[in-house]
Design a protein around this motif. Sequence first.
Motif, PDB file in Angstrom:
ATOM      1  N   MET A   1       0.835  -0.546   0.517  1.00  0.00           N
ATOM      2  CA  MET A   1       0.434   0.047  -0.182  1.00  0.00           C
ATOM      3  C   MET A   1       1.121   1.114   0.033  1.00  0.00           C
ATOM      4  N   LYS A   2       0.117   2.256  -0.837  1.00  0.00           N
ATOM      5  CA  LYS A   2       1.456   3.469  -1.278  1.00  0.00           C
ATOM      6  C   LYS A   2       1.274   4.174  -0.044  1.00  0.00           C
ATOM      7  N   PRO A   3       2.543   4.521   0.680  1.00  0.00           N
ATOM      8  CA  PRO A   3       1.789   5.637   2.060  1.00  0.00           C
ATOM      9  C   PRO A   3       1.078   6.938   1.681  1.00  0.00           C
ATOM     10  N   ILE A   4       0.572   7.474   2.716  1.00  0.00           N
ATOM     11  CA  ILE A   4      -0.534   8.807   2.279  1.00  0.00           C
ATOM     12  C   ILE A   4       0.151   9.927   2.246  1.00  0.00           C
ATOM     13  N   ASN A   5       0.554  10.836   1.689  1.00  0.00           N
ATOM     14  CA  ASN A   5       0.834  12.214   1.969  1.00  0.00           C
ATOM     15  C   ASN A   5      -0.057  13.264   3.085  1.00  0.00           C
ATOM     16  N   ILE A   6       0.560  13.124   4.450  1.00  0.00           N
ATOM     17  CA  ILE A   6      -0.373  13.815   5.112  1.00  0.00           C
ATOM     18  C   ILE A   6      -0.404  14.720   5.010  1.00  0.00           C
ATOM     19  N   LYS A   7       0.563  16.001   4.574  1.00  0.00           N
ATOM     20  CA  LYS A   7       0.077  17.003   4.092  1.00  0.00           C
ATOM     21  C   LYS A   7      -0.215  17.685   3.325  1.00  0.00           C
ATOM     22  N   ILE A   8      -0.637  16.739   1.902  1.00  0.00           N
ATOM     23  CA  ILE A   8      -1.150  17.345   0.913  1.00  0.00           C
ATOM     24  C   ILE A   8      -2.749  16.610   1.305  1.00  0.00           C
ATOM     25  N   MET A   9      -3.122  15.533   1.842  1.00  0.00           N
ATOM     26  CA  MET A   9      -4.227  15.601   2.064  1.00  0.00           C
ATOM     27  C   MET A   9      -4.848  16.527   2.939  1.00  0.00           C
ATOM     28  N   MET A  10      -4.117  16.338   4.289  1.00  0.00           N
ATOM     29  CA  MET A  10      -4.561  17.804   5.225  1.00  0.00           C
ATOM     30  C   MET A  10      -4.435  19.453   4.079  1.00  0.00           C
ATOM     31  N   ALA A  11      -4.363  19.684   3.747  1.00  0.00           N
ATOM     32  CA  ALA A  11      -4.306  20.576   2.602  1.00  0.00           C
ATOM     33  C   ALA A  11      -5.709  20.705   1.502  1.00  0.00           C
ATOM     34  N   LEU A  12      -5.544  19.629   0.707  1.00  0.00           N
ATOM     35  CA  LEU A  12      -7.192  19.215   0.518  1.00  0.00           C
ATOM     36  C   LEU A  12      -7.884  19.176   1.385  1.00  0.00           C
ATOM     37  N   ILE A  13      -8.105  18.830   1.498  1.00  0.00           N
ATOM     38  CA  ILE A  13      -9.396  19.168   3.014  1.00  0.00           C
ATOM     39  C   ILE A  13      -9.324  20.455   3.837  1.00  0.00           C
ATOM     40  N   GLU A  14      -8.757  20.911   3.493  1.00  0.00           N
ATOM     41  CA  GLU A  14      -8.745  22.455   3.643  1.00  0.00           C
ATOM     42  C   GLU A  14      -9.588  23.611   2.946  1.00  0.00           C
ATOM     43  N   LYS A  15      -8.621  23.029   2.268  1.00  0.00           N
ATOM     44  CA  LYS A  15      -9.072  24.204   0.789  1.00  0.00           C
ATOM     45  C   LYS A  15     -10.665  23.843   0.722  1.00  0.00           C
TER      46      LYS A  15
END
Length: 74
Positions: A1-15
């Motif tokens: 399983m590919k690791p989740i890029n947390i910073k990108i995911m958090m930015a996507l959710i916030e925006k």
Amino acid sequence: MKPINIKIMMALIEKEPGDQYVPVLKPVLMQILTELKHLRRKNSQLGGKNARLRREKKALEIMLSAVVINDDVE
């Protein structure tokens, strides 16, 4: 399983607009990602500690073998 890029995911959710996610899920997703970030950091710290302890163990084993060899010589 590919690791989740947390910073990108958090930015996507916030925006994202408020209606993109169910309002209850957005804070839960952020909390999960934050916890994941903390766990990754802790795991990294433990890995560093483990490596340090392994080096110390190896050094102690070398010193102990030198002491044993010196005792055998006498």
